[in-house]
Design a protein around this motif. Structure first.
Motif, PDB file in Angstrom:
ATOM      1  N   MET A   1       8.582  -4.444  14.678  1.00 21.29           N
ATOM      2  CA  MET A   1       7.918  -3.149  14.854  1.00 21.29           C
ATOM      3  C   MET A   1       8.558  -2.097  13.931  1.00 21.29           C
ATOM      4  O   MET A   1       7.875  -1.222  13.404  1.00 21.29           O
ATOM      5  N   GLY A   2       9.881  -2.183  13.711  1.00 19.73           N
ATOM      6  CA  GLY A   2      10.563  -1.267  12.783  1.00 19.73           C
ATOM      7  C   GLY A   2      10.044  -1.455  11.369  1.00 19.73           C
ATOM      8  O   GLY A   2       9.818  -0.475  10.641  1.00 19.73           O
ATOM      9  N   ILE A   3       9.840  -2.694  10.971  1.00 17.64           N
ATOM     10  CA  ILE A   3       9.321  -2.969   9.622  1.00 17.64           C
ATOM     11  C   ILE A   3       7.911  -2.395   9.481  1.00 17.64           C
ATOM     12  O   ILE A   3       7.572  -1.785   8.466  1.00 17.64           O
TER      13      ILE A   3
ATOM     14  N   MET B   1       6.651   0.502   6.861  1.00 13.33           N
ATOM     15  CA  MET B   1       5.547   0.287   5.916  1.00 13.33           C
ATOM     16  C   MET B   1       4.501   1.390   6.051  1.00 13.33           C
ATOM     17  O   MET B   1       3.931   1.831   5.053  1.00 13.33           O
ATOM     18  N   GLU B   2       4.263   1.842   7.283  1.00 12.99           N
ATOM     19  CA  GLU B   2       3.291   2.923   7.487  1.00 12.99           C
ATOM     20  C   GLU B   2       3.802   4.223   6.864  1.00 12.99           C
ATOM     21  O   GLU B   2       3.048   4.989   6.265  1.00 12.99           O
ATOM     22  N   LYS B   3       5.107   4.474   6.986  1.00 13.75           N
ATOM     23  CA  LYS B   3       5.684   5.677   6.391  1.00 13.75           C
ATOM     24  C   LYS B   3       5.592   5.616   4.872  1.00 13.75           C
ATOM     25  O   LYS B   3       5.238   6.598   4.221  1.00 13.75           O
ATOM     26  N   ASP B   4       5.941   4.442   4.312  1.00 12.37           N
ATOM     27  CA  ASP B   4       5.917   4.288   2.858  1.00 12.37           C
ATOM     28  C   ASP B   4       4.513   4.464   2.306  1.00 12.37           C
ATOM     29  O   ASP B   4       4.313   5.083   1.269  1.00 12.37           O
TER      30      ASP B   4
ATOM     31  N   LYS C   1      -4.217   6.097   1.095  1.00 12.96           N
ATOM     32  CA  LYS C   1      -4.710   6.033   2.453  1.00 12.96           C
ATOM     33  C   LYS C   1      -4.170   4.779   3.127  1.00 12.96           C
ATOM     34  O   LYS C   1      -4.185   3.705   2.524  1.00 12.96           O
ATOM     35  N   PRO C   2      -3.741   4.920   4.364  1.00 15.04           N
ATOM     36  CA  PRO C   2      -3.306   3.724   5.049  1.00 15.04           C
ATOM     37  C   PRO C   2      -4.509   2.819   5.314  1.00 15.04           C
ATOM     38  O   PRO C   2      -5.620   3.290   5.544  1.00 15.04           O
ATOM     39  N   ASN C   3      -4.271   1.568   5.237  1.00 14.30           N
ATOM     40  CA  ASN C   3      -5.311   0.576   5.474  1.00 14.30           C
ATOM     41  C   ASN C   3      -5.696   0.601   6.958  1.00 14.30           C
ATOM     42  O   ASN C   3      -4.850   0.521   7.832  1.00 14.30           O
TER      43      ASN C   3
END
Length: 145
Positions: free
Chosen positions: A123-125, A129-132, A139-141
């Protein structure tokens, strides 16, 4: 309706009923003995010893029939005992096998700890990835798998 149509079937029914009653009445033969009566079933050959009590005929199985009956009871009892022993043996071996394959409480807790650490790391990873992807302006997928 003609009376013949009613009388002929009624006569046939009464003949059949009388025949069945006659066969049942002739099935047993009573012979007087010194102690009472001996009753013989003419269809099976089974014999019973009968005596008169309070105006009624009370019959008991003959000794040879009682022996055959008792032999069958004994055979069935030994069969039931053997089956009971087999069931106990199967239940014991099955429960022993199941208990030996189940993990101990300590092993279970250890495995749960590994799973918890794995999921927290995963979940940390995902959060990283969402932050990056948000910092780059992309745009986030919307599809998450």
């Amino acid at each position: 309706m003609r009376p013949q149509h009613v009388l002929i079937p009624a006569a046939l029914v009464s003949l059949v009923a009388a025949s069945a009653f006659s066969e049942e009445a002739d099935r047993y033969r009573l012979e007087k003995s010194a102690n009472g009566y001996v009753r013989m079933d003419t269809q099976t050959g089974a014999m019973s010893i009968c005596e008169e009590r309070s105006g009624q005929l009370v019959c008991k199985m003959a000794a040879d029939e009682r022996t055959a009956f008792q032999d069958e009871v004994d055979r069935l009892q030994s069969s039931v005992k053997a089956l009971d022993e087999r069931v106990v043996k199967l239940e014991n071996s099955l429960s022993a096998r199941l208990e030996s394959t189940l993990p101990s409480e300590e092993d279970f807790n250890k495995t749960m700890s590994y799973m918890e650490r794995f999921l927290r790391g995963f979940m940390g990873i995902v959060k990283d990835m969402e932050k990056d992807s948000g910092e780059d302006g992309a745009k986030p997928n919307s599809q998450k798998t």
